[in-house]
Scaffold this motif. Structure first.
Motif, PDB file in Angstrom:
ATOM      1  N   ILE A 111      32.629  -7.227 -15.570  1.00 52.58           N
ATOM      2  CA  ILE A 111      32.692  -5.877 -15.011  1.00 52.58           C
ATOM      3  C   ILE A 111      34.045  -5.286 -15.361  1.00 52.58           C
ATOM      4  O   ILE A 111      35.074  -5.949 -15.194  1.00 52.58           O
ATOM      5  N   ASN A 112      34.024  -4.094 -15.840  1.00 56.95           N
ATOM      6  CA  ASN A 112      35.255  -3.350 -16.067  1.00 56.95           C
ATOM      7  C   ASN A 112      35.271  -2.164 -15.128  1.00 56.95           C
ATOM      8  O   ASN A 112      34.293  -1.421 -15.056  1.00 56.95           O
ATOM      9  N   LEU A 113      36.373  -1.986 -14.463  1.00 54.49           N
ATOM     10  CA  LEU A 113      36.459  -0.870 -13.526  1.00 54.49           C
ATOM     11  C   LEU A 113      37.687  -0.056 -13.892  1.00 54.49           C
ATOM     12  O   LEU A 113      38.796  -0.602 -13.943  1.00 54.49           O
ATOM     13  N   PRO A 162      37.407  -1.431  -3.954  1.00 57.08           N
ATOM     14  CA  PRO A 162      36.603  -1.688  -5.157  1.00 57.08           C
ATOM     15  C   PRO A 162      36.842  -3.087  -5.718  1.00 57.08           C
ATOM     16  O   PRO A 162      35.900  -3.754  -6.142  1.00 57.08           O
ATOM     17  N   VAL A 220      39.870  -4.957 -13.263  1.00 49.57           N
ATOM     18  CA  VAL A 220      40.017  -3.711 -12.519  1.00 49.57           C
ATOM     19  C   VAL A 220      41.330  -3.100 -12.946  1.00 49.57           C
ATOM     20  O   VAL A 220      42.381  -3.709 -12.806  1.00 49.57           O
ATOM     21  N   VAL A 234      34.010  -5.919  -6.483  1.00 48.52           N
ATOM     22  CA  VAL A 234      33.803  -6.539  -7.789  1.00 48.52           C
ATOM     23  C   VAL A 234      33.901  -8.047  -7.661  1.00 48.52           C
ATOM     24  O   VAL A 234      33.060  -8.797  -8.157  1.00 48.52           O
ATOM     25  N   THR A 287      26.719   1.278 -17.974  1.00 46.64           N
ATOM     26  CA  THR A 287      27.881   2.010 -17.491  1.00 46.64           C
ATOM     27  C   THR A 287      27.441   2.994 -16.426  1.00 46.64           C
ATOM     28  O   THR A 287      26.491   3.758 -16.631  1.00 46.64           O
ATOM     29  N   LEU A 345      25.877  -2.974  -8.443  1.00 45.75           N
ATOM     30  CA  LEU A 345      26.630  -3.951  -9.215  1.00 45.75           C
ATOM     31  C   LEU A 345      25.900  -5.296  -9.272  1.00 45.75           C
ATOM     32  O   LEU A 345      25.775  -5.908 -10.335  1.00 45.75           O
ATOM     33  N   CYS A 394      32.365   2.223 -14.251  1.00 47.34           N
ATOM     34  CA  CYS A 394      32.146   0.795 -14.140  1.00 47.34           C
ATOM     35  C   CYS A 394      31.259   0.352 -15.296  1.00 47.34           C
ATOM     36  O   CYS A 394      30.152   0.857 -15.466  1.00 47.34           O
TER      37      CYS A 394
END
Lengths: 151, 1014
Positions: B509-511, B447, B472, B451, B673, B491, B607
């Motif tokens: 981006i937040n994972l 992942p 991440v 990203v 999201t 994405l 995400c």
């Protein structure tokens, strides 16, 4: 002497370049290690066998892909061979294209669109191969020159 | 004459009496509704018919009244009387005629008599004088001439009296008188007879039948006919008075007695549905005075459910008042039922037809849609082919010697080309998702890498001053299984969307891992292991830790613990404390429970793609994910785009079992999201091709991705994007050093997972690490190609590391294999293995400078030359392997396919066989099977069956060996480039002892030789 060092430098730079650009990997180094006084032309021999083999394979692939109904198994088998031999001499980029190619060949059964990717792949493969051949031939030429100069 | 008249009257009469009781359209004979056959003499055709008389119930008094009061009744009577009078008159006339005839005859006779007398007198006179007086009666005589002719038949003796006596003598007169006397007597006699006849005639007249009798006979006959006709008709005929009380009813199937009906109304007689209706209907007719018909359905106890067609006709008195009704009812239940069924059928047909039309329409639409889609697909395909040509050429171009500037331009070109390709793919995807043919792939991917790639790609084509960042969380597993292409697509779509609508600030981006939205208890098994820490937010991380720790085998524990700390979790020194105890516990546990994790553990990763852009007005939110919908026309003009992106994203996310949501505040930004489930597999397949995750050139991401948790791409101008990436590079440099460790740690974990794929996976990755280490150096050393000593060192270390991993991970494999084989009493150098392993571990521990020496150590020096066979069809590989073996001090036999291999084994006993898997003629797997079969049974039957001819001279050799199973098992090592997990399994399943992945290296060969050649 000066010419000699220049040649050596040329050889060195070119080898580094080939490594850097991913044309060759460790495996090629392995080959070079195998070369000793007993078999001074080992690398050249192997590589020329590889060239011979590769050209045959590329022709076969191209022919197989030109068929109306492409036998992707057949193509896959050729690519597999190619991958094996390119991996053995450390032709990394060719090998990578082969890997990609094989994925598309395998996916072919499911996805008709991968057909065109196969064409793209073989183009790429042919190109990569030609490139590699040129580079290696250059390399060998330099080596030969060094040897001719008594190095 | 008489009968004719009679029948004529009957006809007329009947027309009068029963006109409207009969349905008007029944008579086909126009004008005659009721025809009665004329009776011939006594013959009555109804005699043979039994007529049931009791069907009619009549109130005779009422009938009398009717006859008296109603017009029809009185006219009927009048006709009867008239008829009778006429008949009487006729009889009288006839008698009179007869009488006339008689009296005329008499007069004639008298006249004759007179004549005779006169004649005689005049004769005398004539004789006296010729004078002959004219009688006044002459005229009378003439008169008699006019008597009607018909009387001629009356016989009158008009003969002249003949007297033979001489004229005018006494005798003559006497004779004459006598003669006349006789005539007179005869005449009188005749008269007498006539009178008798007359009397007789009169008597006859008197004797004739009375009119009543005759009438009743006629009536009876008509009645009989009626009965005959109505005999089996499901008809009820009735008369009801003004109060609707029954006065007459004819019912062929009477179910009630007379008393029950006569004098009662419908309502009084029976009850049930329809009774009231019929009564009301009759009353209505009575009041209106107009006949009417109606269908009434009865539902009564008396005769069940029946439908009657009722005809009601008012009856008028002479004064014109209604005094009652006649009605006729006919049972039409069957017809009604049929009709209803018909109606139903017709209705169904109509519905069917409507459906058919609808269906046709749908088919048409579908066909249209299909055609449109097909066209779209074809078009996209058509665009793709040339475009892919452009892109691939650009790619190739980028591999040639180009300067920095050109490279950047090329990269831009490539990313744009990819974008267009992506767009076309989008369209194809959308139609695929919609038509349900979209297939998701399950591949392993990282992942973080995804990203980073997405951000990198976005940064490459960024035309604005924006910061792109990615976070991440640590709990996100390093590798998950999912459809990486689709996830990247989503994405990329969201990011490019965000960039499009953001003019300043940042996009990111937040994972992070979230609990399973459907079952919060999803990770129970991990909690068991980490009893001290159980909050959900930490579960993911725990899980990952478990994954890595639980993979370690017992004897690696110590080293691993150390490595682990410097590994992925380095960033969390705080978590070091609790880990150590629980890890050891895990390690102990592992002996008991072999596989604490199911190979497919699900993890939900959320995400967030956020931006600080223009935001989305609230009213546009509902249509946001619809196809071809954009917030407004203004937006469409300003920002362009097809409006497909979000629709595809949503569909893809939903297809993968997740959901996509958005929250936004206008002018502040939006956050998209999506939460998706991923499988976290402890098996590592497909990692043969690390490149498939990334594009070909993206090796530099591979290692960093493993644990990197923050990426940032600062706003730069296009030209300096890559060169000025210094900060991130130092970061990479920093991470690399521990990344390598982290990686090797990772690779340790493989062996214990399952036997499959460990080797190939790790080797490939090891390679990529090295590649990486090298490529990473590139930017730094771009100014000059002179090797940097530090770099070299790193490469060296990388290589060493690779070597180490190779040696290390192979031990467990062999371990497992040999445990398996132990039952079969295979004697292989199992004892040497353990110390060697330890030795290698030691080697590894002094990591600094063993690069070269490594290759020479550990090679067993054998005194007897072992026989080694290489089965390989690829000339290049043969050559390489051969020289490697030569270098290692072995000469080898080479054959090119499975058949040749079997033959070779028939000739010689080999100490070790290297067997390619994919070969023409016969592949390595089959050859291995055949060889194993020989070892077990001592004969080559299986090989013969497979079509390999046994060389004759071998017989003796075989006899020497005897037909007992060969005690020695030839170690067969697969050489495979096809490193898919299946084929690894296949190799072992087909009797191979181990396998080496291509390309074979000196190191690998050395290890194999060390292991299999004592």
């Amino acid at each position: 002497m000066d010419a000699m060092s220049q040649l050596r430098r040329q050889l060195h730079e070119h080898t580094a370049y080939l490594r850097k650009e991913g044309f060759l990997d460790d495996q090629f180094e392995q080959l070079q290690k195998l070369q000793d006084e007993n078999s001074p032309d080992f690398v050249v021999e192997v590589v020329s066998i590889f060239f011979e083999d590769s050209e045959k394979l590329l022709n076969n692939m191209a022919r197989a892909l030109e068929q109306k109904i492409v036998d992707f198994k057949q193509v896959d088998a050729h690519v597999h061979q190619f991958k094996g031999s390119s991996a053995s001499i450390g032709a990394m980029r060719v090998k990578n294209v082969c890997i990609e190619f094989r994925n598309y060949c395998e996916a072919q059964n499911v996805e008709e669109l991968f057909g065109c990717r196969c064409f793209r792949c073989i183009q790429k493969l042919q190109y990569e191969y030609a490139l590699l051949k040129n580079q290696l031939e250059y390399l060998f030429r330099v080596e030969q020159q060094i040897r001719a100069a008594g190095g | 004459m008489v009968p004719e008249m009679e029948s004529g009257h009957i006809e007329e009469m009947e027309i009068e009496v029963l006109p409207s009781m009969w349905p008007e359209d029944i008579g086909t004979d126009a004008g005659k509704q009721f025809n009665v056959e004329k009776p011939k003499g006594d013959q009555d055709m109804l005699e043979e018919v039994t007529i049931i008389d009791d069907a009619t119930i009549v109130d005779f008094k009422r009938l009398l009244e009717l006859t008296n009061y109603t017009e029809t009744g009185s006219s009927q009577l009048a006709y009867l009387v008239k008829h009778w009078e006429y008949k009487q008159a006729n009889a009288v006339r006839l008698l009179r005629e007869e009488l006339d005839i008689l009296s005329k005859q008499r007069e004639e006779v008298e006249l004759k008599k007179l004549e005779i007398l006169e004649e005689h007198r005049f004769e005398e006179e004539r004789y006296g004088g010729d004078k002959r007086p004219i009688s006044i009666l002459d005229e009378v005589y003439d008169l008699w001439q006019d008597v009607p002719r018909r009387k001629n038949d009356v016989i009158i003796q008009n003969k002249r009296v003949e007297i033979e006596a001489e004229y005018d003598t006494v005798v003559y007169w006497k004779q004459r008188a006598m003669h006349l006397e006789k005539l007179l007597e005869a005449s009188i006699q005749r008269e007498q007879i006539l009178i008798e006849k007359l009397e007789e005639s009169i008597k006859d007249l008197e004797r004739q039948s009375s009119p009543v009798e005759e009438l009743s006979q006629i009536l009876k006959r008509a009645d009989n006919f009626l009965h005959f006709v109505l005999q089996n008709a499901p008809v009820v005929i009735g008369h009801q008075d003004k109060e609707l009380r029954y006065r007459f009813i004819y019912n062929h199937f009477p179910s009630l007695h007379e008393d029950d009906i006569i004098g009662r109304t419908d309502v009084e007689i029976f009850t049930g549905a329809g009774v009231k209706e019929s009564q009301d209907f009759k009353r209505e007719v009575l009041e209106k005075g107009l006949p009417a018909k109606r269908e009434i359905t009865f539902e009564t106890e008396l005769f069940g459910s029946k439908t009657f067609l009722i005809y009601v006709e008012p009856v008028f008195s002479k004064a014109g008042e209604t005094i009652g009704i006649n009605y006729m009812g006919m049972d039409v239940t069957d017809q009604v039922r049929k009709r209803e069924r018909m109606a139903k059928l017709r209705e169904e047909i109509a519905v069917q037809k409507a459906k058919e039309t609808e269906l046709n329409k749908t088919i048409h639409i579908t066909e249209e849609t299909m055609r449109a889609k097909q066209m779209l697909a074809t078009m996209s395909h058509e665009i793709r082919s040339p475009l892919s040509g452009v892109v691939s050429m650009a790619e190739i171009l980028s591999t040639t010697r180009v300067d920095q500037e050109q490279r950047q331009l090329l990269d831009c070109m490539l990313s744009s080309g990819d974008l267009v390709l992506q767009l076309i793919n989008d369209i194809l995807d959308l139609s695929k998702v919609e038509s349900g043919v979209m297939k998701l792939e399950a591949t392993k991917f990282r992942p973080r890498q995804v990203v980073k790639h997405v951000l990198q790609t976005a940064a490459a084509s960024l035309q604005k001053i924006l910061t792109l960042e990615g976070h991440v969380a640590d709990d996100v597993p390093i590798e998950v299984i999912g459809d990486v292409l689709r996830i990247r697509q989503i994405l990329t779509n969201l990011i490019s969307n965000a960039i499009k609508f953001t003019h300043e600030g940042k996009v990111g981006i937040n994972l992070y891992v979230v609990p399973d939205p459907s079952s919060v208890k999803g990770e129970g098994c991990h909690q068991k292991l980490t009893a001290d820490e159980s909050t959900f937010s930490e579960n993911g991380r725990k899980e990952e830790k478990c994954l890595s720790t639980s993979r370690t085998t017992g004897d690696w524990k110590g080293t691993h613990g150390q490595r682990h700390i410097e590994g992925p979790c380095q960033n969390h020194p705080s978590s070091d404390e609790p880990r150590t105890p629980y890890k050891s516990k895990v390690s102990v546990d592992r002996d008991n429970e072999e596989q604490p994790h199911s190979p497919e553990t699900k993890v939900w990763i959320r995400c967030d793609v956020y931006d600080t852009g223009i935001g989305i007005p609230e009213n546009a939110l509902p249509t946001l994910f619809k196809k071809y919908m954009q917030v407004s026309a203004d937006h469409a003009r300003k920002y362009g785009g097809t409006g497909l992106g979000l629709a595809i994203c949503k569909q893809l996310v939903e297809l993968m079992g997740g959901h996509l949501t958005v929250s936004s505040q206008e002018h502040c930004g939006s956050t998209f999201t999506f939460v998706l489930p991923y499988k976290v597999s402890t098996t590592s397949d497909n990692s043969d091709d690390p490149d498939e995750l990334s594009d070909m050139a993206d090796h530099n991401a591979a290692t960093d991705e493993a644990t990197e948790r923050f990426f940032q791409f600062q706003p730069r101008t296009l030209g300096s994007l890559f060169s000025s990436n210094g900060s991130s590079r130092t970061n990479m440099g920093y991470t690399r050093s521990h990344k390598l460790n982290g990686f090797s740690d990772n690779s340790y974990s493989f062996p214990s997972n399952s036997v499959r794929s460990k080797e190939t996976a790790s080797v490939e990755e090891a390679c990529s690490v090295v590649d990486d280490a090298e490529t990473l150096r590139q930017p730094e050393s771009s100014s000059s190609h002179s090797p940097d000593p530090a770099n070299q060192d790193a490469v060296c270390r990388g290589k060493l590391c690779q070597d180490d991993t190779n040696s290390q991970f192979q031990n467990p494999i062999i371990d497992s294999t040999h445990h398996k084989e132990a039952n079969r009493e295979v004697v292989v150098a199992a004892k040497t293995r353990e110390p060697q392993g330890t030795c290698q571990r030691q080697e590894k521990s002094d990591i600094s400078s063993r690069c070269v020496s490594n290759s020479s150590t550990g090679v067993p020096k054998s005194t007897i030359k072992p026989k080694i066979l290489l089965v390989e069809d690829n000339k290049t590989i043969v050559m390489v392997t051969q020289s490697m073996m030569k270098l290692l001090g072995h000469s080898i036999d080479v054959v090119n396919n499975g058949v040749e291999a079997v033959c070779a084994v028939q000739h010689h006993n080999y100490d070790l066989i290297f067997m390619d898997v994919c070969m023409p003629v016969m592949d390595g797997l089959q050859a291995t099977r055949l060889i194993r079969s020989f070892e077990e049974t001592g004969n080559w039957d299986a090989a013969v069956k497979a079509g390999i001819e046994q060389a004759v001279f071998l017989d003796s050799l075989q006899n020497d060996m005897g037909s007992t199973p060969s005690a020695k098992r030839m170690p067969i090592i697969a050489m495979t480039a096809n490193a898919l997990a299946e084929s690894a399994d296949e190799c072992l399943a087909n009797g191979m002892d181990s396998f080496v992945s291509k390309p074979v290296t000196l190191q690998k060969l050395k290890e194999c030789l060390a292991k299999y050649l004592p």
